[in-house]
Write an enzyme that holds these catalytic residues in place. Structure first.
Site, PDB file in Angstrom:
ATOM      1  N   ARG A 147      57.449  12.553  50.751  1.00 49.81           N
ATOM      2  CA  ARG A 147      57.543  12.779  49.311  1.00 49.81           C
ATOM      3  C   ARG A 147      59.007  13.020  48.987  1.00 49.81           C
ATOM      4  O   ARG A 147      59.642  13.870  49.633  1.00 49.81           O
ATOM      5  CB  ARG A 147      56.700  14.006  48.939  1.00 49.81           C
ATOM      6  CG  ARG A 147      56.620  14.241  47.452  1.00 49.81           C
ATOM      7  CD  ARG A 147      55.886  15.526  47.130  1.00 49.81           C
ATOM      8  NE  ARG A 147      56.826  16.586  46.830  1.00 49.81           N
ATOM      9  CZ  ARG A 147      56.502  17.707  46.184  1.00 49.81           C
ATOM     10  NH1 ARG A 147      55.261  17.902  45.789  1.00 49.81           N
ATOM     11  NH2 ARG A 147      57.404  18.634  45.945  1.00 49.81           N
ATOM     12  N   TYR A 159      61.935  21.941  39.678  1.00 52.09           N
ATOM     13  CA  TYR A 159      60.837  22.424  40.520  1.00 52.09           C
ATOM     14  C   TYR A 159      60.581  21.416  41.646  1.00 52.09           C
ATOM     15  O   TYR A 159      60.618  20.210  41.430  1.00 52.09           O
ATOM     16  CB  TYR A 159      59.566  22.591  39.676  1.00 52.09           C
ATOM     17  CG  TYR A 159      58.428  23.122  40.506  1.00 52.09           C
ATOM     18  CD1 TYR A 159      58.394  24.449  40.889  1.00 52.09           C
ATOM     19  CD2 TYR A 159      57.420  22.275  40.949  1.00 52.09           C
ATOM     20  CE1 TYR A 159      57.372  24.935  41.684  1.00 52.09           C
ATOM     21  CE2 TYR A 159      56.397  22.760  41.737  1.00 52.09           C
ATOM     22  CZ  TYR A 159      56.375  24.088  42.105  1.00 52.09           C
ATOM     23  OH  TYR A 159      55.371  24.563  42.902  1.00 52.09           O
ATOM     24  N   ASP A 211      56.215  13.352  43.123  1.00 53.71           N
ATOM     25  CA  ASP A 211      55.387  14.282  42.346  1.00 53.71           C
ATOM     26  C   ASP A 211      56.073  14.571  41.018  1.00 53.71           C
ATOM     27  O   ASP A 211      57.219  15.034  40.989  1.00 53.71           O
ATOM     28  CB  ASP A 211      55.225  15.582  43.156  1.00 53.71           C
ATOM     29  CG  ASP A 211      54.138  16.480  42.598  1.00 53.71           C
ATOM     30  OD1 ASP A 211      53.711  16.247  41.454  1.00 53.71           O
ATOM     31  OD2 ASP A 211      53.735  17.417  43.313  1.00 53.71           O
ATOM     32  N   HIS A 213      54.703  16.635  38.746  1.00 52.55           N
ATOM     33  CA  HIS A 213      54.324  17.998  38.349  1.00 52.55           C
ATOM     34  C   HIS A 213      53.908  18.087  36.879  1.00 52.55           C
ATOM     35  O   HIS A 213      54.284  19.043  36.177  1.00 52.55           O
ATOM     36  CB  HIS A 213      55.456  18.995  38.658  1.00 52.55           C
ATOM     37  CG  HIS A 213      55.696  19.144  40.134  1.00 52.55           C
ATOM     38  ND1 HIS A 213      56.857  18.768  40.752  1.00 52.55           N
ATOM     39  CD2 HIS A 213      54.909  19.611  41.111  1.00 52.55           C
ATOM     40  CE1 HIS A 213      56.778  18.999  42.047  1.00 52.55           C
ATOM     41  NE2 HIS A 213      55.596  19.514  42.289  1.00 52.55           N
ATOM     42  N   GLU A 237      52.408  11.053  41.664  1.00 52.07           N
ATOM     43  CA  GLU A 237      51.437  12.163  41.608  1.00 52.07           C
ATOM     44  C   GLU A 237      51.557  12.976  40.326  1.00 52.07           C
ATOM     45  O   GLU A 237      52.677  13.239  39.858  1.00 52.07           O
ATOM     46  CB  GLU A 237      51.715  13.054  42.825  1.00 52.07           C
ATOM     47  CG  GLU A 237      50.949  14.358  42.852  1.00 52.07           C
ATOM     48  CD  GLU A 237      51.383  15.213  44.023  1.00 52.07           C
ATOM     49  OE1 GLU A 237      51.913  14.672  45.025  1.00 52.07           O
ATOM     50  OE2 GLU A 237      51.199  16.440  43.949  1.00 52.07           O
ATOM     51  N   GLU A 263      45.366  18.148  42.238  1.00 50.36           N
ATOM     52  CA  GLU A 263      45.546  19.375  43.020  1.00 50.36           C
ATOM     53  C   GLU A 263      45.160  20.615  42.227  1.00 50.36           C
ATOM     54  O   GLU A 263      44.894  21.656  42.822  1.00 50.36           O
ATOM     55  CB  GLU A 263      46.979  19.478  43.559  1.00 50.36           C
ATOM     56  CG  GLU A 263      48.039  19.658  42.498  1.00 50.36           C
ATOM     57  CD  GLU A 263      49.439  19.756  43.083  1.00 50.36           C
ATOM     58  OE1 GLU A 263      49.829  18.858  43.838  1.00 50.36           O
ATOM     59  OE2 GLU A 263      50.130  20.742  42.776  1.00 50.36           O
ATOM     60  N   ARG A 284      43.232  14.549  44.905  1.00 47.19           N
ATOM     61  CA  ARG A 284      43.965  15.531  45.719  1.00 47.19           C
ATOM     62  C   ARG A 284      43.322  16.914  45.808  1.00 47.19           C
ATOM     63  O   ARG A 284      43.877  17.825  46.434  1.00 47.19           O
ATOM     64  CB  ARG A 284      45.386  15.686  45.142  1.00 47.19           C
ATOM     65  CG  ARG A 284      46.207  14.504  45.472  1.00 47.19           C
ATOM     66  CD  ARG A 284      47.630  14.546  45.052  1.00 47.19           C
ATOM     67  NE  ARG A 284      48.385  15.777  45.186  1.00 47.19           N
ATOM     68  CZ  ARG A 284      48.810  16.303  46.331  1.00 47.19           C
ATOM     69  NH1 ARG A 284      48.534  15.717  47.467  1.00 47.19           N
ATOM     70  NH2 ARG A 284      49.508  17.420  46.331  1.00 47.19           N
ATOM     71  N   GLU A 340      48.760  16.023  52.793  1.00 48.68           N
ATOM     72  CA  GLU A 340      50.075  16.644  52.571  1.00 48.68           C
ATOM     73  C   GLU A 340      50.368  17.682  53.652  1.00 48.68           C
ATOM     74  O   GLU A 340      49.477  18.410  54.090  1.00 48.68           O
ATOM     75  CB  GLU A 340      50.089  17.318  51.191  1.00 48.68           C
ATOM     76  CG  GLU A 340      51.437  17.937  50.852  1.00 48.68           C
ATOM     77  CD  GLU A 340      51.472  18.530  49.438  1.00 48.68           C
ATOM     78  OE1 GLU A 340      50.426  18.520  48.752  1.00 48.68           O
ATOM     79  OE2 GLU A 340      52.544  18.998  49.032  1.00 48.68           O
ATOM     80  N   TRP A 403      53.267  22.028  32.819  1.00 53.68           N
ATOM     81  CA  TRP A 403      53.422  21.974  34.255  1.00 53.68           C
ATOM     82  C   TRP A 403      53.324  20.545  34.652  1.00 53.68           C
ATOM     83  O   TRP A 403      52.463  19.827  34.207  1.00 53.68           O
ATOM     84  CB  TRP A 403      52.307  22.756  34.943  1.00 53.68           C
ATOM     85  CG  TRP A 403      52.928  23.914  35.582  1.00 53.68           C
ATOM     86  CD1 TRP A 403      52.896  25.188  35.133  1.00 53.68           C
ATOM     87  CD2 TRP A 403      53.733  23.886  36.749  1.00 53.68           C
ATOM     88  NE1 TRP A 403      53.642  25.956  35.955  1.00 53.68           N
ATOM     89  CE2 TRP A 403      54.173  25.177  36.962  1.00 53.68           C
ATOM     90  CE3 TRP A 403      54.156  22.887  37.634  1.00 53.68           C
ATOM     91  CZ2 TRP A 403      55.001  25.519  38.017  1.00 53.68           C
ATOM     92  CZ3 TRP A 403      54.970  23.212  38.679  1.00 53.68           C
ATOM     93  CH2 TRP A 403      55.388  24.530  38.865  1.00 53.68           C
TER      94      TRP A 403
HETATM   95  O1  LIG Z   1      52.482  20.256  46.955  1.00 48.38           O
HETATM   96  C1  LIG Z   1      52.443  19.792  45.823  1.00 48.38           C
HETATM   97  O2  LIG Z   1      52.143  18.638  45.557  1.00 48.38           O
HETATM   98  C2  LIG Z   1      52.741  20.677  44.706  1.00 48.38           C
HETATM   99  O3  LIG Z   1      52.779  20.220  43.587  1.00 48.38           O
HETATM  100  C3  LIG Z   1      52.941  22.109  45.015  1.00 48.38           C
HETATM  101  C4  LIG Z   1      52.401  22.985  43.922  1.00 48.38           C
HETATM  102  O4  LIG Z   1      53.280  22.996  42.849  1.00 48.38           O
HETATM  103  C5  LIG Z   1      52.149  24.373  44.409  1.00 48.38           C
HETATM  104  O5  LIG Z   1      51.251  24.299  45.446  1.00 48.38           O
HETATM  105  C6  LIG Z   1      51.623  25.238  43.309  1.00 48.38           C
HETATM  106  O6  LIG Z   1      51.064  26.405  43.814  1.00 48.38           O
HETATM  107 MG   LIG Z   2      51.798  18.253  43.544  1.00 48.03          MG
END
Ligand SMILES: O=C(O)C(=O)C[C@H](O)[C@H](O)CO
Ligand SMILES: [Mg+2]
Length: 403
Positions: A147, A159, A211, A213, A237, A263, A284, A340, A403
């Site tokens: 990633r 982030y 990712d 996010h 993602e 996730e 996920r 992951e 987020w």
């Molecule tokens: O591992 C990932 O894909 C993430 O996005 C990590 C997350 O932000 C994290 O686990 C939040 O608790």
């Molecule tokens: Mg993620």
């Protein structure tokens, strides 16, 4: 075989973990992960106050009935707190059942569908060049999938990118949420350059993931998906927040970049429409948040009808208990995609001894009965809970953003 005791263990060997230990009158016990990053005590309290009292005296072999009792039997259904608690009970009961059968968990699920489980690592850097060095380091370690996330010119903190060279990023890094500033335009202009550089240096064999996010709107995500098509991502993602499942349709209609999401989901109802309409490629939702093996197995089976594969969330804020159970699940599940892997540190591994192994970019499942992960309660007791929060982010004009 009756449950005679249940303990909720909260420990912080560097970061917080919530573990449920169920003990039976046969002497066998099982453990499950109930960690919900930044909301750990909400789950431990839900378990202690509302779940554990109802478990004492129950038949530990009745996994399905216990799941239905805790889910269907509850007036207040779903939600991450409830589902993390149910997940931990379910994982612990499967651990007990496999131990009673003297089988590794993957055998009880149906046996091996593969010899090893491909995993992806996180490669981050403050800029493209340092990110390329991280990719090189992980290729050296044997990873076949990475990633890739890099700092963005003009944005101070991103982030998912480590604060210092060579370090990992920490998802929950402050007592009270830190505030980050976000610029969609700067991000969208930069990401294609990052992937062009990675492909130029490493060629097309390495699997690349990214990712978002949840930071984009559907049409922005569609633009990003199109822009990175020449670099053949394994997946893009969490490109949008997905309360509205229809959002994924618009993205799908514009791009062939594979999409992964889920996730933060905790039930099949969070992803049913996007799966049955084939708007996504990977789901996920991990065992710790998706209702344990019993419910995630249903999601995976449903997903297999629509060519959607699993790609379980596996950050450091899920404990080795979740990862261990996931490696068994991944070894069995027919429609596996990738797992992951954000490695736990040595201290965490010492609190949670386990038998899964990493080798040449893959996890190898262990052969000990159960899911193969234990908790050293004496060691766990040395590390008390420490509050830690995920950050929030705002647009440059101060608007609080997704987020
Ligand atoms: O591992 C990932 O894909 C993430 O996005 C990590 C997350 O932000 C994290 O686990 C939040 O608790
Ligand atoms: Mg993620």
């Amino acid at each position: 075989m009756k449950i005679i005791d249940a303990r909720v263990i909260v420990t912080c060997p560097g970061r917080n973990f919530v573990t449920l230990k169920l003990i039976t009158d046969s002497g066998l016990y099982g453990i499950g992960d109930a960690t919900l990053n930044g909301r750990e005590l909400a789950v431990s309290s839900y378990l202690e106050e509302h779940v554990v009292p109802a478990l004492i005296g129950r038949d530990a072999s009745r996994i399905e009935d216990t799941w239905q009792y805790l889910y269907r039997g509850a007036y207040w259904r779903r939600g991450p707190v409830t589902m993390s608690a149910i997940s931990a009970v379910d994982m612990a009961l499967w651990d007990i059942k496999a131990k009673a059968a003297q089988m590794p968990l993957y055998q009880l699920l149906g046996g091996k569908s593969r010899e090893r489980v491909m995993t992806y690592a996180h490669c981050t850097g403050k800029d493209i060049d340092s990110c390329l060095e991280e990719v090189a380091r992980h290729v050296e370690l044997g990873y076949k999938a990475v990633r890739v996330q890099a700092g963005i010119p003009g944005i101070k903190t991103i982030y998912g990118v480590a604060k210092h060279e060579g370090e990992r990023y920490e998802p929950a890094d402050a007592d009270i949420p830190a505030e980050h500033v976000w610029s969609t335009e700067k991000y969208l202009n930069h990401v294609p350059q990052l992937f062009a550089a990675v492909r130029e240096r490493f060629g097309h064999d390495l699997h690349l993931l990214h990712d978002v996010h949840h930071r984009l709107t559907p049409i922005e995500a569609a633009r990003l998906g199109k822009a990175v098509e020449p670099y053949h991502l394994f997946w893009l993602e969490d490109c949008v927040p997905a309360e509205n499942q229809e959002s994924l349709r618009l993205i799908r209609e514009h791009t062939t970049t594979p999409l992964a999401i889920g996730e933060v989901f905790n039930s099949i109802h969070d992803c049913r429409e996007m799966i049955q309409n084939q708007w996504i490629d990977y789901i996920r939702t991990p065992l710790t948040h998706g209702g344990g093996i019993t419910h995630v197995r249903r999601i995976a089976d449903f997903a297999s009808l629509y060519h959607v594969r699993t790609g379980f969330h596996g950050p450091t804020d899920l404990s080795p208990v979740c990862l261990g159970a996931a490696v068994h699940f991944d070894t069995w599940v027919p429609n596996f995609g990738v797992q992951e892997h954000m490695p736990h540190d040595a201290l965490t591994d010492s609190v949670f001894p386990h038998d899964y192994r990493f080798e040449d970019g893959h996890f190898l499942v262990g052969e000990s009965p159960g899911h193969g992960v234990d908790i050293d309660e004496e060691a766990a007791a040395k590390y008390p809970f420490k509050r830690a929060s995920l950050p929030v982010n705002r647009l440059e004009d101060g608007t609080l953003w997704h987020w």
